[in-house]
Scaffold this motif. Structure first.
Motif, short mmCIF file in Angstrom:
data_model
loop_
_atom_site.label_atom_id
_atom_site.label_comp_id
_atom_site.label_asym_id
_atom_site.label_seq_id
_atom_site.Cartn_x
_atom_site.Cartn_y
_atom_site.Cartn_z
N ILE A 1 117.40 -5.78 47.92
CA ILE A 1 118.55 -5.29 47.05
C ILE A 1 118.37 -6.58 45.91
N ALA A 2 118.80 -5.61 44.91
CA ALA A 2 118.01 -7.09 43.28
C ALA A 2 119.37 -7.75 42.74
N VAL A 3 120.24 -8.43 43.41
CA VAL A 3 121.26 -9.42 42.81
C VAL A 3 121.05 -10.36 41.60
N VAL A 4 121.83 -9.50 40.70
CA VAL A 4 120.91 -10.09 39.05
C VAL A 4 122.43 -10.64 38.79
N SER A 5 123.54 -9.86 39.49
CA SER A 5 125.10 -10.11 38.54
C SER A 5 125.90 -11.59 40.11
N GLY A 6 126.84 -12.02 38.76
CA GLY A 6 127.26 -13.72 39.77
C GLY A 6 128.77 -13.40 39.49
N ASP A 7 128.79 -12.22 39.24
CA ASP A 7 130.23 -11.97 39.35
C ASP A 7 130.97 -12.28 41.40
N MET A 8 132.25 -12.97 41.48
CA MET A 8 132.34 -12.63 43.22
C MET A 8 132.25 -11.39 43.69
N ASP A 9 132.98 -10.69 43.53
CA ASP A 9 132.97 -9.06 43.34
C ASP A 9 131.88 -8.46 43.59
N MET B 1 123.47 -2.78 61.77
CA MET B 1 122.37 -1.36 61.79
C MET B 1 121.10 -1.49 62.25
N ASP B 2 120.85 -2.24 62.77
CA ASP B 2 119.35 -2.70 62.82
C ASP B 2 118.49 -2.41 61.38
N THR B 3 118.73 -2.69 60.63
CA THR B 3 118.29 -2.05 59.11
C THR B 3 117.64 -3.43 58.78
N GLN B 4 116.56 -3.90 58.63
CA GLN B 4 116.06 -5.49 57.72
C GLN B 4 116.18 -5.15 56.47
N VAL B 5 116.89 -6.45 56.15
CA VAL B 5 117.53 -6.33 54.36
C VAL B 5 116.41 -7.72 54.26
N LYS B 6 116.32 -7.52 52.55
CA LYS B 6 115.91 -7.82 52.22
C LYS B 6 116.15 -7.64 50.83
N LEU B 7 117.15 -9.29 50.52
CA LEU B 7 118.02 -9.78 49.24
C LEU B 7 116.95 -10.64 47.78
N PHE B 8 116.62 -10.13 46.61
CA PHE B 8 116.64 -10.68 45.71
C PHE B 8 117.70 -11.47 44.96
N PHE B 9 117.31 -12.32 44.95
CA PHE B 9 118.48 -13.18 43.93
C PHE B 9 118.08 -13.72 42.49
N SER B 10 118.90 -12.94 41.26
CA SER B 10 118.03 -13.41 39.94
C SER B 10 118.64 -13.32 39.15
N PHE B 11 118.68 -14.33 37.59
CA PHE B 11 119.19 -14.41 37.04
C PHE B 11 121.14 -14.74 37.66
N TRP B 12 122.10 -14.73 36.95
CA TRP B 12 123.75 -15.30 37.39
C TRP B 12 123.64 -14.64 39.10
N SER B 13 123.37 -14.51 39.32
CA SER B 13 123.66 -14.58 40.78
C SER B 13 122.98 -15.07 40.96
N LEU B 14 121.94 -16.81 40.97
CA LEU B 14 121.64 -17.98 41.33
C LEU B 14 122.72 -18.59 41.42
N SER B 15 124.10 -18.87 40.84
CA SER B 15 125.13 -19.41 41.28
C SER B 15 125.90 -19.86 42.04
N ALA B 16 125.90 -18.19 42.52
CA ALA B 16 125.84 -18.11 44.10
C ALA B 16 125.79 -18.48 44.98
N LEU B 17 124.31 -19.36 44.97
CA LEU B 17 122.98 -20.48 45.89
C LEU B 17 122.91 -21.32 45.96
N ARG B 18 124.05 -22.03 44.64
CA ARG B 18 124.48 -23.06 44.48
C ARG B 18 125.05 -24.02 45.75
#
Lengths: 83, 183
Positions: free
Chosen positions: B31-39, B54-71
Motif C-alpha cells: 500500500i502506498a499510504v499518502v493521505s494523513g487523514d485519520m480515517d 491471512m498470512d499475506t506479507q504486508v509492505k506499507l510505503f508511507f509518503s507525504f502527509w501520512s508521515l505525520s502519523a509516524l511522528r
C-alpha cells in the motif's frame, strides 16, 4: 455440519473475541490457531457481524475446514478444524 | 557430453524464468499510504492487519502527509531550519492528532470517532500499530518526503520493521505483490 452436530461437538480451544470489532476477531483467531494441533477443533466467539463472513474466508485461505456457526443471543459461535 | 551441457543450460534458463514468475505475484500486499487523514490511515491499518492475519506479507510505503502519523509525540529533533520548524508545528504530531477527511469540525469529529471506536470495541490506531509490528508488517518511509517536510529520523515512532527508502523500493515491492493499493 448440522446445528445438532455442532451443539454436540467437543472443542479443543475456545477463543473469546466478543470484546473486539473487525479485524480483532480475525487477529485473535490467527494468534490462537498456533495453540491448536492439526485436526483439532477451535471455536471463536464473536459479537461482530462481519466476522461470520470473514472467518470462513480466512479458513478457505489458510486451508482450515470451516464447520459452521451457532447463533447465541448476543454473539455467534464459529467452529473450524485446523488443517 | 555436449548434449548434457546444453540440456543443463536450458534447465538453468528455465529455473531462472520460473523463479521470476514465482516472484512476480507473491502473496503480498503493498500500500502506498499518502493521505494523513485519520480515517484513511485507519483504513490502511485495518486492511493491513486483515491481510497479515491471512498470512499475506504486508509492505506499507508511507509518503507525504501520512508521515505525520509516524511522528512520535514524545520525541523532538533539534537543529531544524526555520521552515522545517514551521512544518513541524503546523502538521499533526503523531497518530493521535490526525484530523478527519470529512466532518473534522475543528477537532470535534476525531474526538467523536475515537469515542465511537472505543464504544464499538474497535482497536485504537495505537493498538493497530502495535499489532502491526507484532505481525511483522513492514513500514517503509519515503526518504524524499522526510526531507520535504523537514522531519528527522529521531522524531519518528519506534517500530520493529521501519526502514527508509525511495519510490523505487515501493515500485519493486508493489511489482511483486498480488495486491497493490493507494490510500
Amino acid at each position: 455440519m448440522t446445528t445438532e452436530e455442532l451443539k454436540g461437538i467437543t472443542t479443543n480451544l475456545i477463543v473469546d473475541a466478543r470484546g473486539t470489532a473487525c479485524p480483532g476477531p480475525l487477529l485473535a483467531a490467527k494468534k490462537a490457531i498456533g495453540d491448536v494441533e492439526s485436526g483439532e477443533i477451535m471455536e471463536i466467539l464473536s459479537a461482530d457481524e462481519g466476522t461470520k463472513v470473514d472467518i470462513p474466508r480466512w479458513c478457505e485461505k489458510m486451508e482450515h475446514e470451516f464447520l459452521g456457526t451457532l447463533e447465541e443471543d448476543s454473539y455467534t459461535r464459529l467452529f473450524l478444524r485446523k488443517a | 557430453m555436449e548434449d548434457n551441457q546444453e540440456l543443463q543450460q536450458q534447465i538453468d534458463i528455465l529455473k531462472k524464468k520460473i523463479s521470476k514468475l514465482e516472484n512476480s505475484r507473491k502473496d503480498q500486499l503493498s500500500i502506498a499510504v499518502v493521505s494523513g487523514d485519520m480515517d484513511k490511515i485507519l483504513a490502511a491499518m485495518v486492511i493491513s492487519l486483515a491481510a497479515a492475519a491471512m498470512d499475506t506479507q504486508v509492505k506499507l510505503f508511507f509518503s507525504f502527509w501520512s508521515l505525520s502519523a509516524l511522528r512520535d509525540k514524545k520525541k523532538s529533533a533539534p537543529g531544524k531550519d526555520f521552515i522545517s520548524k514551521m512544518f513541524g508545528i503546523m502538521l499533526p504530531k503523531g497518530k493521535d492528532k490526525l484530523s478527519l477527511s470529512n466532518m473534522n469540525m475543528a477537532g470535534m469529529g476525531p474526538m467523536m470517532i475515537k469515542y465511537l471506536m472505543k464504544k464499538q470495541n474497535v482497536m485504537s490506531l495505537g493498538e493497530m500499530f502495535k499489532s502491526a509490528g507484532e505481525l511483522g508488517i513492514e513500514i517503509a518511509i519515503c526518504e524524499m518526503s522526510m526531507g520535504l517536510m523537514g522531519f528527522k529520523k529521531e522524531e519518528m515512532i519506534d517500530y520493529p520493521k521501519l526502514r527508509y527508502c525511495g519510490a523505487t523500493t515501493f515500485v519493486a515491492d508493489a511489482g511483486q505483490s498480488s495486491i497493490q493499493l493507494f490510500i
